[in-house]
Scaffold this active site. Structure first.
Site, short mmCIF file in Angstrom:
data_model
loop_
_atom_site.label_atom_id
_atom_site.label_comp_id
_atom_site.label_asym_id
_atom_site.label_seq_id
_atom_site.Cartn_x
_atom_site.Cartn_y
_atom_site.Cartn_z
N HIS A 1 -15.90 -37.23 63.65
CA HIS A 1 -15.22 -36.61 62.50
C HIS A 1 -13.70 -36.63 62.72
CE1 HIS A 1 -19.09 -34.03 62.00
NE2 HIS A 1 -19.09 -34.91 61.03
N LYS B 1 -28.55 -24.76 53.91
CA LYS B 1 -28.69 -25.78 54.95
C LYS B 1 -28.91 -25.15 56.33
CE LYS B 1 -26.57 -30.11 53.49
NZ LYS B 1 -25.70 -31.20 53.95
N ARG C 1 -21.33 -44.87 59.43
CA ARG C 1 -21.62 -45.27 60.80
C ARG C 1 -22.46 -46.53 60.84
NH1 ARG C 1 -23.91 -39.49 62.15
NH2 ARG C 1 -24.81 -40.09 60.18
N SER D 1 -23.52 -34.66 64.40
CA SER D 1 -23.56 -33.23 64.77
C SER D 1 -24.96 -32.85 65.22
CB SER D 1 -23.15 -32.36 63.57
OG SER D 1 -21.85 -32.64 63.18
O1 PNS Z 1 -21.66 -33.67 56.44
P1 PNS Z 1 -22.67 -33.83 55.34
O2 PNS Z 1 -23.71 -32.73 55.42
O3 PNS Z 1 -23.27 -35.20 55.29
O4 PNS Z 1 -21.86 -33.62 53.95
C1 PNS Z 1 -22.53 -33.63 52.72
C2 PNS Z 1 -21.60 -33.15 51.59
C3 PNS Z 1 -21.01 -31.80 51.92
C4 PNS Z 1 -20.46 -34.13 51.40
C5 PNS Z 1 -22.48 -33.08 50.30
O5 PNS Z 1 -23.64 -32.37 50.57
C6 PNS Z 1 -21.75 -32.42 49.13
O6 PNS Z 1 -20.80 -32.96 48.60
N1 PNS Z 1 -22.22 -31.23 48.73
C7 PNS Z 1 -21.64 -30.49 47.62
C8 PNS Z 1 -22.59 -30.44 46.43
C9 PNS Z 1 -22.41 -31.64 45.51
O7 PNS Z 1 -21.32 -31.91 45.03
N2 PNS Z 1 -23.51 -32.37 45.26
C10 PNS Z 1 -23.51 -33.51 44.36
C11 PNS Z 1 -23.15 -34.80 45.05
S1 PNS Z 1 -24.57 -35.68 45.53
#
Ligand code: PNS
Length: 161
Positions: A17, A41, A90, A128
């Site tokens: 990150h 989560k 990745r 993570s």
């Molecule tokens: O590190 P992660 O868990 O892969 O990040 C995921 C994240 C936070 C980018 C994604 O879950 C997110 O944007 N959540 C907010 C809710 C949202 O906007 N959902 C619609 C998009 S699919």
């Protein structure tokens, strides 16, 4: 001012990150690291703890701001006047999920684009989830996370082993 958002769970922040934060910050006037506040989560760290750790490890990068958000990412982007979302890629296994998310976000708000940075070779295996698993068994995580936060991760598992 071209502002981008790098969103994620960061539970906890890894060297992968941090590498994306450093590289994205070089390419935008301002980079907001958006930490998702989503209790469903069941994160290991609270959102406040995740924000604090990110501030500690990226505090020296002057054009980086760390914030938490809840709700839709595109709404957060609009509120913060950011028109670009940064995600790290990745491996090909990331691609399907990332493409689906980018396309969904572009339908929700066509003014917000998603850009991908490929993970550096050194970190292309890292997540993570892997870090948490290693720490939960008392393994060495120094090569995976910024040294400032190693003890914080072990503390979460102390007494659980
Ligand atoms: O590190 P992660 O868990 O892969 O990040 C995921 C994240 C936070 C980018 C994604 O879950 C997110 O944007 N959540 C907010 C809710 C949202 O906007 N959902 C619609 C998009 S699919």
């Amino acid at each position: 001012m071209i502002r981008a958002i790098y969103p994620g769970s960061f539970d906890p922040v890894t060297l992968g990150h941090l590498d994306i934060i450093q590289r994205a910050a070089r390419n935008f006037d301002e980079l907001i690291v958006g930490v998702l506040n989503n209790q469903s989560k069941h994160p290991l760290f609270t959102v406040e703890e995740r924000v604090k750790m990110l501030k500690e490890v990226s505090g020296k990068i002057l054009n980086v701001r760390i914030m938490s958000f809840s709700g839709l990412l595109v709404d957060f982007a609009k509120e913060e006047k950011a028109n670009c979302i940064i995600r790290g890629l990745r491996a090909i296994t990331d691609f399907e999920y990332e493409l689906q998310m980018a396309q969904t976000n572009s339908i929700l708000n066509s003014e917000v684009d998603t850009m991908f940075l490929t993970a550096s070779n050194d970190y292309s295996y890292l997540s993570s989830t892997t870090v948490k698993e290693i720490a939960s068994f008392g393994g060495n995580i120094e090569k995976f996370v910024p040294k400032e936060i190693c003890s914080r991760i072990y503390e979460k598992y102390s007494g659980k082993r």
